[in-house]
Write a protein that holds these residues in place. Structure first.
Motif, PDB file in Angstrom:
ATOM      1  N   ARG A  66      -5.643  20.273  44.261  1.00  0.00           N
ATOM      2  CA  ARG A  66      -5.273  18.931  44.702  1.00  0.00           C
ATOM      3  C   ARG A  66      -5.208  18.781  46.219  1.00  0.00           C
ATOM      4  O   ARG A  66      -5.206  17.679  46.727  1.00  0.00           O
ATOM      5  N   THR A  67      -5.127  19.886  46.951  1.00  0.00           N
ATOM      6  CA  THR A  67      -5.027  19.826  48.413  1.00  0.00           C
ATOM      7  C   THR A  67      -6.169  20.652  49.007  1.00  0.00           C
ATOM      8  O   THR A  67      -5.998  21.830  49.302  1.00  0.00           O
ATOM      9  N   PRO A  68      -7.342  20.064  49.181  1.00  0.00           N
ATOM     10  CA  PRO A  68      -8.522  20.815  49.616  1.00  0.00           C
ATOM     11  C   PRO A  68      -8.362  21.528  50.960  1.00  0.00           C
ATOM     12  O   PRO A  68      -9.036  22.538  51.201  1.00  0.00           O
ATOM     13  N   ALA A  69      -7.475  21.078  51.827  1.00  0.00           N
ATOM     14  CA  ALA A  69      -7.296  21.738  53.123  1.00  0.00           C
ATOM     15  C   ALA A  69      -6.604  23.094  52.980  1.00  0.00           C
ATOM     16  O   ALA A  69      -6.762  23.962  53.840  1.00  0.00           O
ATOM     17  N   GLU A  70      -5.860  23.282  51.925  1.00  0.00           N
ATOM     18  CA  GLU A  70      -5.179  24.558  51.696  1.00  0.00           C
ATOM     19  C   GLU A  70      -6.117  25.476  50.925  1.00  0.00           C
ATOM     20  O   GLU A  70      -6.375  25.263  49.738  1.00  0.00           O
ATOM     21  N   ARG A  71      -6.617  26.499  51.599  1.00  0.00           N
ATOM     22  CA  ARG A  71      -7.651  27.361  51.026  1.00  0.00           C
ATOM     23  C   ARG A  71      -7.109  28.538  50.230  1.00  0.00           C
ATOM     24  O   ARG A  71      -7.860  29.226  49.549  1.00  0.00           O
ATOM     25  N   ASP A  72      -5.811  28.824  50.343  1.00  0.00           N
ATOM     26  CA  ASP A  72      -5.205  29.927  49.608  1.00  0.00           C
ATOM     27  C   ASP A  72      -4.468  29.373  48.391  1.00  0.00           C
ATOM     28  O   ASP A  72      -3.625  28.470  48.515  1.00  0.00           O
ATOM     29  N   ILE A  73      -4.796  29.904  47.229  1.00  0.00           N
ATOM     30  CA  ILE A  73      -4.158  29.492  45.981  1.00  0.00           C
ATOM     31  C   ILE A  73      -3.304  30.650  45.482  1.00  0.00           C
ATOM     32  O   ILE A  73      -3.807  31.759  45.281  1.00  0.00           O
ATOM     33  N   LEU A  74      -2.027  30.412  45.317  1.00  0.00           N
ATOM     34  CA  LEU A  74      -1.114  31.455  44.862  1.00  0.00           C
ATOM     35  C   LEU A  74      -1.241  31.665  43.356  1.00  0.00           C
ATOM     36  O   LEU A  74      -1.232  30.697  42.588  1.00  0.00           O
ATOM     37  N   TRP A  75      -1.347  32.927  42.960  1.00  0.00           N
ATOM     38  CA  TRP A  75      -1.439  33.251  41.539  1.00  0.00           C
ATOM     39  C   TRP A  75      -0.212  32.740  40.788  1.00  0.00           C
ATOM     40  O   TRP A  75      -0.314  32.277  39.661  1.00  0.00           O
ATOM     41  N   GLU A  76       0.960  32.799  41.424  1.00  0.00           N
ATOM     42  CA  GLU A  76       2.174  32.357  40.732  1.00  0.00           C
ATOM     43  C   GLU A  76       2.095  30.873  40.356  1.00  0.00           C
ATOM     44  O   GLU A  76       2.654  30.461  39.339  1.00  0.00           O
ATOM     45  N   VAL A  77       1.397  30.069  41.147  1.00  0.00           N
ATOM     46  CA  VAL A  77       1.205  28.661  40.802  1.00  0.00           C
ATOM     47  C   VAL A  77       0.333  28.549  39.557  1.00  0.00           C
ATOM     48  O   VAL A  77       0.636  27.803  38.623  1.00  0.00           O
ATOM     49  N   ILE A  78      -0.765  29.304  39.534  1.00  0.00           N
ATOM     50  CA  ILE A  78      -1.666  29.274  38.376  1.00  0.00           C
ATOM     51  C   ILE A  78      -0.993  29.854  37.136  1.00  0.00           C
ATOM     52  O   ILE A  78      -1.151  29.332  36.037  1.00  0.00           O
ATOM     53  N   ALA A  79      -0.195  30.916  37.327  1.00  0.00           N
ATOM     54  CA  ALA A  79       0.494  31.540  36.192  1.00  0.00           C
ATOM     55  C   ALA A  79       1.504  30.591  35.551  1.00  0.00           C
ATOM     56  O   ALA A  79       1.867  30.766  34.382  1.00  0.00           O
ATOM     57  N   SER A  80       1.929  29.562  36.284  1.00  0.00           N
ATOM     58  CA  SER A  80       2.879  28.595  35.727  1.00  0.00           C
ATOM     59  C   SER A  80       2.181  27.480  34.951  1.00  0.00           C
ATOM     60  O   SER A  80       2.841  26.588  34.431  1.00  0.00           O
ATOM     61  N   LYS A  81       0.854  27.532  34.882  1.00  0.00           N
ATOM     62  CA  LYS A  81       0.068  26.527  34.150  1.00  0.00           C
ATOM     63  C   LYS A  81      -0.519  27.143  32.884  1.00  0.00           C
ATOM     64  O   LYS A  81      -0.678  28.352  32.770  1.00  0.00           O
ATOM     65  N   ARG A  82      -0.869  26.289  31.978  1.00  0.00           N
ATOM     66  CA  ARG A  82      -1.524  26.706  30.737  1.00  0.00           C
ATOM     67  C   ARG A  82      -2.686  25.763  30.477  1.00  0.00           C
ATOM     68  O   ARG A  82      -2.750  24.657  31.006  1.00  0.00           O
ATOM     69  N   PHE A  83      -3.606  26.216  29.636  1.00  0.00           N
ATOM     70  CA  PHE A  83      -4.647  25.299  29.182  1.00  0.00           C
ATOM     71  C   PHE A  83      -4.602  25.224  27.673  1.00  0.00           C
ATOM     72  O   PHE A  83      -4.169  26.144  26.992  1.00  0.00           O
ATOM     73  N   SER A  84      -5.005  24.086  27.182  1.00  0.00           N
ATOM     74  CA  SER A  84      -5.040  23.829  25.744  1.00  0.00           C
ATOM     75  C   SER A  84      -6.360  23.153  25.426  1.00  0.00           C
ATOM     76  O   SER A  84      -7.001  22.581  26.312  1.00  0.00           O
ATOM     77  N   THR A  85      -6.763  23.245  24.172  1.00  0.00           N
ATOM     78  CA  THR A  85      -8.012  22.617  23.761  1.00  0.00           C
ATOM     79  C   THR A  85      -7.752  21.670  22.594  1.00  0.00           C
ATOM     80  O   THR A  85      -6.861  21.887  21.772  1.00  0.00           O
ATOM     81  N   PHE A  86      -8.546  20.624  22.585  1.00  0.00           N
ATOM     82  CA  PHE A  86      -8.518  19.631  21.514  1.00  0.00           C
ATOM     83  C   PHE A  86      -9.926  19.517  20.942  1.00  0.00           C
ATOM     84  O   PHE A  86     -10.904  19.701  21.661  1.00  0.00           O
ATOM     85  N   MET A  87     -10.038  19.185  19.670  1.00  0.00           N
ATOM     86  CA  MET A  87     -11.312  18.923  19.029  1.00  0.00           C
ATOM     87  C   MET A  87     -11.351  17.446  18.666  1.00  0.00           C
ATOM     88  O   MET A  87     -10.377  16.910  18.129  1.00  0.00           O
ATOM     89  N   THR A  88     -12.469  16.796  18.965  1.00  0.00           N
ATOM     90  CA  THR A  88     -12.597  15.397  18.568  1.00  0.00           C
ATOM     91  C   THR A  88     -12.821  15.332  17.062  1.00  0.00           C
ATOM     92  O   THR A  88     -13.632  16.066  16.514  1.00  0.00           O
ATOM     93  N   THR A  89     -12.098  14.460  16.390  1.00  0.00           N
ATOM     94  CA  THR A  89     -12.212  14.312  14.937  1.00  0.00           C
ATOM     95  C   THR A  89     -13.102  13.134  14.560  1.00  0.00           C
ATOM     96  O   THR A  89     -13.450  12.963  13.402  1.00  0.00           O
ATOM     97  N   ARG A  90     -13.412  12.322  15.548  1.00  0.00           N
ATOM     98  CA  ARG A  90     -14.359  11.225  15.379  1.00  0.00           C
ATOM     99  C   ARG A  90     -14.980  10.970  16.739  1.00  0.00           C
ATOM    100  O   ARG A  90     -14.527  11.511  17.749  1.00  0.00           O
TER     101      ARG A  90
END
Length: 195
Positions: A66-90
């Motif tokens: 979200r902040t393109p000027a900040e080039r360093d991404i902390l792993w702890e920030v990413i570790a606090s996120k999750r991803f999920s998947t959905f399937m379209t039913t129609r």
């Protein structure tokens, strides 16, 4: 409204996977409507919007980069996120707010990609939320398809809560793998910083 005719529509077939990146504290299946603070939220808080991507890259970019000027991404920030998947039913029918849809909604890619600045009165999200309300007024639309403002190759979906029957939660709370994250960050010029 731009006219009485339906805006340009993108379709996603049944049986397609959609992705969401979210905070660990928030479930995957979350239609926000409490404060109308995000890009495609209902300005009047009558309907909710679930933010998804056609690939994992779009929601990752929208959440993490979200902040393109900040080039360093902390792993702890990413570790606090999750991803999920959905399937379209129609099949989904989405207002296309890119390509010819920009002209139909009388806007530009700059306007729909503008960043939110809470310090400024009349934030750019007013325009996107107005477009969301216009698209929602067409009863045959399930949401909006748009390009990620942080990776314009990635297509994202703002799904209206009335289309909840069109998706099924497939996986929830999956960890983002470091090797995948590095592969996404490297060509974009970011560094993953581990503490």
């Amino acid at each position: 409204m731009a006219g009485s005719t339906m805006p340009p529509v993108s379709r996603i077939a049944a049986g397609q996977r959609l992705f969401r990146v979210h905070a660990l504290s928030r479930g995957a299946h979350w239609y926000g409507r409490k404060d109308a603070q995000w890009r495609w939220d209902d300005p009047d808080r009558r309907y909710g919007v679930l933010y998804l991507g056609k690939s994992l890259v779009g929601p990752f970019a929208e959440m993490i980069l979200r902040t393109p000027a900040e080039r360093d991404i902390l792993w702890e920030v990413i570790a606090s996120k999750r991803f999920s998947t959905f399937m379209t039913t129609r099949a989904l029918r989405l207002a296309r707010v890119h390509g010819p849809g920009l002209a139909w909604f009388r806007t530009t890619s700059a306007t729909v990609s503008a960043d939110f600045d809470p310090a400024l009165p009349g934030t750019p999200y007013e325009a996107t939320q107005r477009i969301s309300a216009m698209a929602h007024a067409f009863g045959g639309l399930d949401g909006i398809q748009y390009r990620s403002r942080l990776d314009s190759d990635a297509l994202c979906v703002a799904l209206f809560d009335r289309a909840d029957d069109a998706i099924r939660l497939e996986t929830e709370g999956c960890r983002l793998e470091k090797d995948w994250v590095r592969a996404i960050l490297r060509p974009r010029g970011y560094r993953l910083i581990e503490s």
